[in-house]
Design an enzyme around this catalytic site. Structure first.
Site, PDB file in Angstrom:
ATOM      1  N   ARG A   1      -0.922  12.949   0.464  1.00  0.00           N
ATOM      2  CA  ARG A   1      -0.987  13.480  -0.889  1.00  0.00           C
ATOM      3  C   ARG A   1      -2.352  14.130  -1.162  1.00  0.00           C
ATOM      4  NH1 ARG A   1       1.409  10.144  -5.918  1.00  0.00           N
ATOM      5  NH2 ARG A   1      -0.592   9.126  -6.170  1.00  0.00           N
TER       6      ARG A   1
ATOM      7  N   ARG B   1      -2.484  -1.256  -4.444  1.00  0.00           N
ATOM      8  CA  ARG B   1      -1.648  -0.739  -5.541  1.00  0.00           C
ATOM      9  C   ARG B   1      -0.196  -1.189  -5.389  1.00  0.00           C
ATOM     10  NH1 ARG B   1      -2.686   5.504  -5.774  1.00  0.00           N
ATOM     11  NH2 ARG B   1      -1.577   5.397  -7.745  1.00  0.00           N
TER      12      ARG B   1
ATOM     13  N   ARG C   1       3.692  -0.057 -17.189  1.00  0.00           N
ATOM     14  CA  ARG C   1       3.500  -0.626 -15.861  1.00  0.00           C
ATOM     15  C   ARG C   1       3.439  -2.150 -15.921  1.00  0.00           C
ATOM     16  NH1 ARG C   1       0.679   4.204 -13.530  1.00  0.00           N
ATOM     17  NH2 ARG C   1       0.520   3.930 -11.297  1.00  0.00           N
TER      18      ARG C   1
ATOM     19  N   LYS D   1       7.306   9.952  -8.596  1.00  0.00           N
ATOM     20  CA  LYS D   1       7.547  10.022 -10.045  1.00  0.00           C
ATOM     21  C   LYS D   1       6.955  11.300 -10.649  1.00  0.00           C
ATOM     22  CE  LYS D   1       5.354   6.258 -11.318  1.00  0.00           C
ATOM     23  NZ  LYS D   1       4.806   5.765 -10.047  1.00  0.00           N
TER      24      LYS D   1
ATOM     25  N   ARG E   1      -7.284  11.781  -3.456  1.00  0.00           N
ATOM     26  CA  ARG E   1      -7.790  10.855  -4.466  1.00  0.00           C
ATOM     27  C   ARG E   1      -8.308   9.595  -3.784  1.00  0.00           C
ATOM     28  NH1 ARG E   1      -2.792  10.453  -8.508  1.00  0.00           N
ATOM     29  NH2 ARG E   1      -3.268   8.264  -8.255  1.00  0.00           N
TER      30      ARG E   1
HETATM   31  P1  AMP Z   1      -1.061   7.036 -11.304  1.00  0.00           P
HETATM   32  O1  AMP Z   1      -1.596   8.403 -11.177  1.00  0.00           O
HETATM   33  O2  AMP Z   1       0.065   6.944 -12.303  1.00  0.00           O
HETATM   34  O3  AMP Z   1      -0.680   6.421  -9.987  1.00  0.00           O
HETATM   35  O4  AMP Z   1      -2.223   6.134 -11.922  1.00  0.00           O
HETATM   36  C1  AMP Z   1      -3.457   5.987 -11.256  1.00  0.00           C
HETATM   37  C2  AMP Z   1      -4.175   4.750 -11.738  1.00  0.00           C
HETATM   38  O5  AMP Z   1      -4.399   4.829 -13.164  1.00  0.00           O
HETATM   39  C3  AMP Z   1      -3.442   3.441 -11.550  1.00  0.00           C
HETATM   40  O6  AMP Z   1      -3.599   2.924 -10.247  1.00  0.00           O
HETATM   41  C4  AMP Z   1      -4.113   2.574 -12.614  1.00  0.00           C
HETATM   42  O7  AMP Z   1      -5.406   2.167 -12.208  1.00  0.00           O
HETATM   43  C5  AMP Z   1      -4.274   3.559 -13.755  1.00  0.00           C
HETATM   44  N1  AMP Z   1      -3.072   3.567 -14.627  1.00  0.00           N
HETATM   45  C6  AMP Z   1      -2.228   4.607 -14.872  1.00  0.00           C
HETATM   46  N2  AMP Z   1      -1.250   4.256 -15.710  1.00  0.00           N
HETATM   47  C7  AMP Z   1      -1.452   2.955 -16.012  1.00  0.00           C
HETATM   48  C8  AMP Z   1      -0.774   2.005 -16.818  1.00  0.00           C
HETATM   49  N3  AMP Z   1       0.351   2.314 -17.489  1.00  0.00           N
HETATM   50  N4  AMP Z   1      -1.285   0.744 -16.891  1.00  0.00           N
HETATM   51  C9  AMP Z   1      -2.422   0.404 -16.246  1.00  0.00           C
HETATM   52  N5  AMP Z   1      -3.091   1.243 -15.454  1.00  0.00           N
HETATM   53  C10 AMP Z   1      -2.630   2.514 -15.333  1.00  0.00           C
END
Ligand code: AMP
Length: 210
Positions: A123, A167, A88, A13, A156
């Site tokens: 990654r 996740r 999400r 994404k 990360r």
């Molecule tokens: P991402 O980089 O988008 O994969 O986000 C990393 C982490 O941030 C996720 O695993 C969640 O812990 C948190 N996070 C990001 N966006 C959201 C969201 N819309 N709702 C809840 N947690 C989020």
């Protein structure tokens, strides 16, 4: 155009959001990046989010809804935006509706779980500016060094295999129901993630009607 990018963590994404951002000239908004930034600067919101994020769990709805509410008020969003990683959960999608935000298209990038686990182990992100890379799909010009700011590339914590599995479980139970939510509104477009980033991008553009 107001666009949502859906898909499992690691489906690509973020990379596609950057492509659409360049192409359409609208900002890509990643709640994950905003939270990581807050964590780095040690804000209260960052501290609240830390334990959830590191365990591969979702940060509470009210925290991320607050982030998006503030971000969408900024000037650069007035001609459209791309949401990467938000919503999400169903309550997050409902919050957008309540805010009166009209979404034009929801692009769901589909990648099987096995591929996601393999992909995420490759990654890397810049420890300084947060730009993302991949050992196979999006290599930096110099090994381990960010093209944009020369920061050091790191893995990360939430990209470690056990966290990735958690996740994915969370994705299937909390986020996947959004496909149905947006399908009922006639906005969902499904794109099969391809091996080559550019092939996925071509399919995404086709769905955007560009
Ligand atoms: P991402 O980089 O988008 O994969 O986000 C990393 C982490 O941030 C996720 O695993 C969640 O812990 C948190 N996070 C990001 N966006 C959201 C969201 N819309 N709702 C809840 N947690 C989020």
């Amino acid at each position: 155009m107001n666009i949502i990018l859906l898909g499992a963590p690691g489906a690509g994404k973020g990379t596609q959001a950057e492509k659409i951002c360049e192409y359409l000239g609208i900002p890509a908004i990643s709640t994950g990046n905003i939270i990581r930034e807050a964590l780095k600067s040690g804000t209260e919101m960052g501290l609240k989010a830390k334990s959830f994020m590191e365990a591969g769990q979702l940060v509470p709805d009210e925290v991320v809804i607050g982030i998006i509410k503030d971000r969408l008020k900024e000037d650069d969003c007035k001609n459209g935006f791309i949401l990467d990683g938000f919503p999400r959960t169903i309550p997050q999608a409902e919050a957008l509706d309540t805010m009166g935000v009209v979404i034009d298209k929801v692009i769901d990038i589909e990648v099987p779980d096995e591929k996601i686990v393999a992909r995420m182990s490759g990654r890397r992100v810049c420890g300084n500016c947060g730009a993302s890379y991949h050992l196979m799909y999006k290599q930096p010009k110099v090994d381990g060094v960010c093209d944009l700011c020369a920061g050091t590339l790191v893995q990360r914590k939430d990209d470690h295999p056990d966290t990735v599995k958690e996740r994915l479980t969370v994705y299937h139970s909390e986020t996947e129901p959004l496909k149905d939510y947006y399908s009922k509104q006639g906005k969902l477009r499904i794109v099969e993630g391809q091996e080559e980033v550019s092939d996925t991008t071509a399919l995404v553009y086709r769905e955007l009607g560009e």
